[in-house]
Write a protein that holds these residues in place. Structure first.
Motif, PDB file in Angstrom:
ATOM      1  N   THR A   4       1.136 -10.463  -2.968  1.00 45.32           N
ATOM      2  CA  THR A   4       0.740  -9.141  -3.453  1.00 45.32           C
ATOM      3  C   THR A   4       1.538  -8.779  -4.693  1.00 45.32           C
ATOM      4  O   THR A   4       2.771  -8.829  -4.689  1.00 45.32           O
ATOM      5  CB  THR A   4       0.964  -8.062  -2.373  1.00 45.32           C
ATOM      6  OG1 THR A   4       0.210  -8.392  -1.212  1.00 45.32           O
ATOM      7  CG2 THR A   4       0.526  -6.701  -2.881  1.00 45.32           C
ATOM      8  N   LYS A  15       2.289  -5.640  -7.291  1.00 44.36           N
ATOM      9  CA  LYS A  15       2.175  -4.180  -7.229  1.00 44.36           C
ATOM     10  C   LYS A  15       2.915  -3.533  -8.389  1.00 44.36           C
ATOM     11  O   LYS A  15       3.898  -4.071  -8.915  1.00 44.36           O
ATOM     12  CB  LYS A  15       2.729  -3.666  -5.897  1.00 44.36           C
ATOM     13  CG  LYS A  15       4.170  -4.074  -5.620  1.00 44.36           C
ATOM     14  CD  LYS A  15       4.596  -3.715  -4.209  1.00 44.36           C
ATOM     15  CE  LYS A  15       6.066  -4.090  -3.976  1.00 44.36           C
ATOM     16  NZ  LYS A  15       6.490  -3.749  -2.586  1.00 44.36           N
ATOM     17  N   THR A  36     -10.420  -1.526  -2.024  1.00 45.67           N
ATOM     18  CA  THR A  36     -11.428  -2.582  -2.048  1.00 45.67           C
ATOM     19  C   THR A  36     -10.905  -3.704  -1.151  1.00 45.67           C
ATOM     20  O   THR A  36      -9.877  -3.550  -0.476  1.00 45.67           O
ATOM     21  CB  THR A  36     -11.672  -3.103  -3.476  1.00 45.67           C
ATOM     22  OG1 THR A  36     -10.500  -3.783  -3.941  1.00 45.67           O
ATOM     23  CG2 THR A  36     -12.011  -1.966  -4.428  1.00 45.67           C
ATOM     24  N   ASN A  44      -9.419  -6.428  -2.006  1.00 39.34           N
ATOM     25  CA  ASN A  44      -8.133  -6.944  -2.460  1.00 39.34           C
ATOM     26  C   ASN A  44      -7.184  -5.883  -3.006  1.00 39.34           C
ATOM     27  O   ASN A  44      -5.983  -6.108  -3.072  1.00 39.34           O
ATOM     28  CB  ASN A  44      -8.343  -8.010  -3.554  1.00 39.34           C
ATOM     29  CG  ASN A  44      -9.067  -9.230  -3.054  1.00 39.34           C
ATOM     30  OD1 ASN A  44     -10.281  -9.360  -3.239  1.00 39.34           O
ATOM     31  ND2 ASN A  44      -8.358 -10.130  -2.410  1.00 39.34           N
ATOM     32  N   PHE A  45      -7.712  -4.737  -3.425  1.00 37.20           N
ATOM     33  CA  PHE A  45      -6.889  -3.717  -4.074  1.00 37.20           C
ATOM     34  C   PHE A  45      -6.544  -2.596  -3.106  1.00 37.20           C
ATOM     35  O   PHE A  45      -7.414  -2.109  -2.367  1.00 37.20           O
ATOM     36  CB  PHE A  45      -7.607  -3.149  -5.294  1.00 37.20           C
ATOM     37  CG  PHE A  45      -6.763  -2.206  -6.099  1.00 37.20           C
ATOM     38  CD1 PHE A  45      -5.741  -2.678  -6.902  1.00 37.20           C
ATOM     39  CD2 PHE A  45      -6.984  -0.839  -6.053  1.00 37.20           C
ATOM     40  CE1 PHE A  45      -4.960  -1.819  -7.656  1.00 37.20           C
ATOM     41  CE2 PHE A  45      -6.214   0.037  -6.799  1.00 37.20           C
ATOM     42  CZ  PHE A  45      -5.194  -0.462  -7.595  1.00 37.20           C
ATOM     43  N   SER A  46      -5.260  -2.163  -3.109  1.00 39.89           N
ATOM     44  CA  SER A  46      -4.788  -1.132  -2.187  1.00 39.89           C
ATOM     45  C   SER A  46      -3.903  -0.129  -2.920  1.00 39.89           C
ATOM     46  O   SER A  46      -3.332  -0.427  -3.974  1.00 39.89           O
ATOM     47  CB  SER A  46      -3.988  -1.748  -1.034  1.00 39.89           C
ATOM     48  OG  SER A  46      -4.755  -2.667  -0.301  1.00 39.89           O
ATOM     49  N   GLU A  79      -0.248   1.631   3.549  1.00 40.26           N
ATOM     50  CA  GLU A  79      -1.112   0.878   2.645  1.00 40.26           C
ATOM     51  C   GLU A  79      -2.552   1.264   2.944  1.00 40.26           C
ATOM     52  O   GLU A  79      -3.013   1.128   4.086  1.00 40.26           O
ATOM     53  CB  GLU A  79      -0.928  -0.623   2.821  1.00 40.26           C
ATOM     54  CG  GLU A  79      -1.828  -1.435   1.904  1.00 40.26           C
ATOM     55  CD  GLU A  79      -1.602  -2.923   2.017  1.00 40.26           C
ATOM     56  OE1 GLU A  79      -2.426  -3.686   1.473  1.00 40.26           O
ATOM     57  OE2 GLU A  79      -0.604  -3.328   2.650  1.00 40.26           O
ATOM     58  N   GLY A  84      -0.089   0.731  -7.047  1.00 39.01           N
ATOM     59  CA  GLY A  84      -1.336   0.016  -6.859  1.00 39.01           C
ATOM     60  C   GLY A  84      -1.009  -1.441  -6.608  1.00 39.01           C
ATOM     61  O   GLY A  84      -0.146  -2.018  -7.279  1.00 39.01           O
ATOM     62  N   ALA A  85      -1.680  -2.064  -5.633  1.00 37.47           N
ATOM     63  CA  ALA A  85      -1.353  -3.435  -5.251  1.00 37.47           C
ATOM     64  C   ALA A  85      -2.609  -4.288  -5.181  1.00 37.47           C
ATOM     65  O   ALA A  85      -3.651  -3.852  -4.683  1.00 37.47           O
ATOM     66  CB  ALA A  85      -0.639  -3.449  -3.901  1.00 37.47           C
ATOM     67  N   TYR A  86      -2.476  -5.527  -5.677  1.00 32.21           N
ATOM     68  CA  TYR A  86      -3.586  -6.480  -5.605  1.00 32.21           C
ATOM     69  C   TYR A  86      -3.123  -7.694  -4.804  1.00 32.21           C
ATOM     70  O   TYR A  86      -2.094  -8.299  -5.112  1.00 32.21           O
ATOM     71  CB  TYR A  86      -4.030  -6.909  -7.001  1.00 32.21           C
ATOM     72  CG  TYR A  86      -5.351  -7.643  -6.987  1.00 32.21           C
ATOM     73  CD1 TYR A  86      -6.550  -6.941  -7.063  1.00 32.21           C
ATOM     74  CD2 TYR A  86      -5.397  -9.033  -6.895  1.00 32.21           C
ATOM     75  CE1 TYR A  86      -7.768  -7.605  -7.044  1.00 32.21           C
ATOM     76  CE2 TYR A  86      -6.605  -9.705  -6.873  1.00 32.21           C
ATOM     77  CZ  TYR A  86      -7.788  -8.985  -6.942  1.00 32.21           C
ATOM     78  OH  TYR A  86      -8.991  -9.649  -6.906  1.00 32.21           O
ATOM     79  N   ARG A  87      -3.878  -8.043  -3.783  1.00 32.18           N
ATOM     80  CA  ARG A  87      -3.486  -9.098  -2.844  1.00 32.18           C
ATOM     81  C   ARG A  87      -4.286 -10.377  -3.091  1.00 32.18           C
ATOM     82  O   ARG A  87      -5.509 -10.353  -3.198  1.00 32.18           O
ATOM     83  CB  ARG A  87      -3.674  -8.623  -1.411  1.00 32.18           C
ATOM     84  CG  ARG A  87      -3.334  -9.662  -0.353  1.00 32.18           C
ATOM     85  CD  ARG A  87      -3.396  -9.102   1.055  1.00 32.18           C
ATOM     86  NE  ARG A  87      -2.244  -8.237   1.326  1.00 32.18           N
ATOM     87  CZ  ARG A  87      -2.286  -6.918   1.315  1.00 32.18           C
ATOM     88  NH1 ARG A  87      -3.412  -6.283   1.031  1.00 32.18           N
ATOM     89  NH2 ARG A  87      -1.208  -6.207   1.584  1.00 32.18           N
ATOM     90  N   PHE A  88      -3.547 -11.497  -3.148  1.00 40.43           N
ATOM     91  CA  PHE A  88      -4.153 -12.823  -3.253  1.00 40.43           C
ATOM     92  C   PHE A  88      -3.915 -13.561  -1.934  1.00 40.43           C
ATOM     93  O   PHE A  88      -2.779 -13.629  -1.459  1.00 40.43           O
ATOM     94  CB  PHE A  88      -3.528 -13.629  -4.396  1.00 40.43           C
ATOM     95  CG  PHE A  88      -3.703 -13.013  -5.750  1.00 40.43           C
ATOM     96  CD1 PHE A  88      -4.788 -13.334  -6.541  1.00 40.43           C
ATOM     97  CD2 PHE A  88      -2.769 -12.096  -6.236  1.00 40.43           C
ATOM     98  CE1 PHE A  88      -4.942 -12.773  -7.800  1.00 40.43           C
ATOM     99  CE2 PHE A  88      -2.916 -11.534  -7.491  1.00 40.43           C
ATOM    100  CZ  PHE A  88      -4.005 -11.872  -8.272  1.00 40.43           C
TER     101      PHE A  88
END
Length: 206
Positions: free
Chosen positions: A115, A117, A60, A62-64, A56, A102-106
């Motif tokens: 997450t 994705k 940014t 939050n974004f991976s 991973e 692409g993954a966005y984590r909360f």
């Protein structure tokens, strides 16, 4: 030119270190049932599994980006019953695949993260088998063949992978869905059959 390459390499190493890349492994099981085929017979699902490892790379806060390498079992069952004939084929392809998600984590709280994705996957069939069983008027028979070598199924597959992960510290519990957009049916079969599978996974982050 040599100086420019040295600077570029140093910048790449700095970005890799600052990006705080983490490794992960996962194991999963699930349910697969191919899409497509023809109007004859019934397509049925089967239990499958996968194992993989990946990285991973944060882009940014939050974004991976999450590329990985997996061995995935997929397939389907197809049955035909008519005029006393009972016939079933069990398809069991095994793929080496590379999802690039692409993954966005909360952040939920101090212990849990959520997450979401999504992204493409690319796969190559490394093995596969087809078991066929038939019975009629009290008589039965069975046979098996190599899906790729004997039947001429296409080895390359590509599609979309979407999922959601619940992270508890370094433990990761996930749900993933994969849908292929490349038919693996032989070119002369006259039908299109696409891989489709849902997996429940558990993993660990390093």
């Amino acid at each position: 030119m040599k100086r420019l390459l040295t600077i570029a390499f140093a910048m790449a190493m700095t970005m890799a270190v600052s990006a705080q890349i983490t490794w992960n492994v996962k194991l999963g099981g699930g349910f697969a049932m191919c899409a497509g085929g023809n109007d004859e017979g019934d397509m049925k699902g089967k239990f499958v599994g996968k194992i993989g490892a990946g990285i991973e790379m944060p882009l940014t806060h939050n974004f991976s980006l999450m590329p990985s390498l997996e061995v995935a079992l997929k397939g389907t069952k197809w049955s035909y019953n008519d005029y006393g004939l009972e016939y079933e084929e069990n398809y069991s392809p095994v793929y080496l695949q590379i999802p690039i998600l692409g993954a966005y984590r909360f952040n939920i709280n101090d212990d849990w993260n959520l997450t979401i994705k999504a992204g493409p996957y690319f796969a190559y069939g490394i093995s596969g088998n087809v078991d066929a069983k038939a019975s009629y008027d009290g008589e039965s028979a069975s046979d098996d063949a190599d899906l790729f070598s004997d039947l001429g199924a296409k080895r390359f597959d590509a599609g979309i992978d979407i999922g959601v992960d619940f992270e508890y510290h370094r433990l990761v519990f996930g749900l993933e869905f994969e849908r292929g957009f490349t038919s693996f049916a032989p070119s002369d079969s006259g039908v299109d059959i696409y891989n489709q599978a849902t997996y429940v996974t558990v993993g660990y982050k390093f």
